[in-house]
Scaffold this motif. Sequence first.
Motif, PDB file in Angstrom:
ATOM      1  N   SER A   1       2.038  22.966   8.790  1.00 23.79           N
ATOM      2  CA  SER A   1       2.084  24.163   7.951  1.00 23.79           C
ATOM      3  C   SER A   1       3.491  24.739   7.932  1.00 23.79           C
ATOM      4  O   SER A   1       4.179  24.748   8.949  1.00 23.79           O
ATOM      5  N   SER A   2       3.882  25.235   6.782  1.00 25.20           N
ATOM      6  CA  SER A   2       5.194  25.861   6.674  1.00 25.20           C
ATOM      7  C   SER A   2       5.128  27.293   7.193  1.00 25.20           C
ATOM      8  O   SER A   2       4.043  27.872   7.326  1.00 25.20           O
ATOM      9  N   GLU A   3       6.289  27.866   7.466  1.00 27.41           N
ATOM     10  CA  GLU A   3       6.343  29.269   7.894  1.00 27.41           C
ATOM     11  C   GLU A   3       5.738  30.178   6.832  1.00 27.41           C
ATOM     12  O   GLU A   3       5.053  31.149   7.156  1.00 27.41           O
ATOM     13  N   GLN A   4       5.993  29.850   5.561  1.00 24.88           N
ATOM     14  CA  GLN A   4       5.466  30.664   4.466  1.00 24.88           C
ATOM     15  C   GLN A   4       3.941  30.605   4.395  1.00 24.88           C
ATOM     16  O   GLN A   4       3.291  31.627   4.186  1.00 24.88           O
ATOM     17  N   SER A   5       3.368  29.422   4.569  1.00 23.61           N
ATOM     18  CA  SER A   5       1.911  29.316   4.497  1.00 23.61           C
ATOM     19  C   SER A   5       1.244  29.999   5.682  1.00 23.61           C
ATOM     20  O   SER A   5       0.192  30.616   5.541  1.00 23.61           O
ATOM     21  N   ILE A   6       1.870  29.950   6.840  1.00 28.80           N
ATOM     22  CA  ILE A   6       1.336  30.651   8.010  1.00 28.80           C
ATOM     23  C   ILE A   6       1.415  32.157   7.792  1.00 28.80           C
ATOM     24  O   ILE A   6       0.456  32.882   8.067  1.00 28.80           O
TER      25      ILE A   6
ATOM     26  N   ALA B   1      -2.065  26.818   9.337  1.00 31.43           N
ATOM     27  CA  ALA B   1      -2.327  28.036   8.555  1.00 31.43           C
ATOM     28  C   ALA B   1      -3.802  28.125   8.172  1.00 31.43           C
ATOM     29  O   ALA B   1      -4.396  29.211   8.204  1.00 31.43           O
ATOM     30  N   TRP B   2      -4.398  26.975   7.815  1.00 35.04           N
ATOM     31  CA  TRP B   2      -5.797  26.994   7.387  1.00 35.04           C
ATOM     32  C   TRP B   2      -6.718  27.521   8.487  1.00 35.04           C
ATOM     33  O   TRP B   2      -7.702  28.201   8.208  1.00 35.04           O
ATOM     34  N   ASN B   3      -6.401  27.238   9.721  1.00 32.74           N
ATOM     35  CA  ASN B   3      -7.228  27.715  10.832  1.00 32.74           C
ATOM     36  C   ASN B   3      -7.230  29.233  10.946  1.00 32.74           C
ATOM     37  O   ASN B   3      -8.086  29.798  11.636  1.00 32.74           O
TER      38      ASN B   3
END
Length: 84
Positions: free
Chosen positions: A1-6, A39-41
């Motif tokens: 995951s990218s920083e943005q998605s997190i 991020a999905w978690n």
Amino acid sequence: SSEQSIALAKHMKNIGAVMYGSYWCPHCAHQKELFGAEAWNLIPYVECSMKGFYYDNEKVAKVISKIDGFPTWFIPNRKRKNSD
């Protein structure tokens, strides 16, 4: 995951956003891929298929009449208050 998605996932969780989807839905799978595993978690997710893992009839019954397709995101309304 990218920083943005997190960061987006944390923000969505903090404001009370919830994604309603189904394990068999390719669009839901694509959304999960876009966020990435880490991020999905963080994303509050409700499985709407009775055959899916973690299916919760009580959660689904409350909103099923408002769902036209998957994925469906419910994002609470936030009104900005002006300090006039």
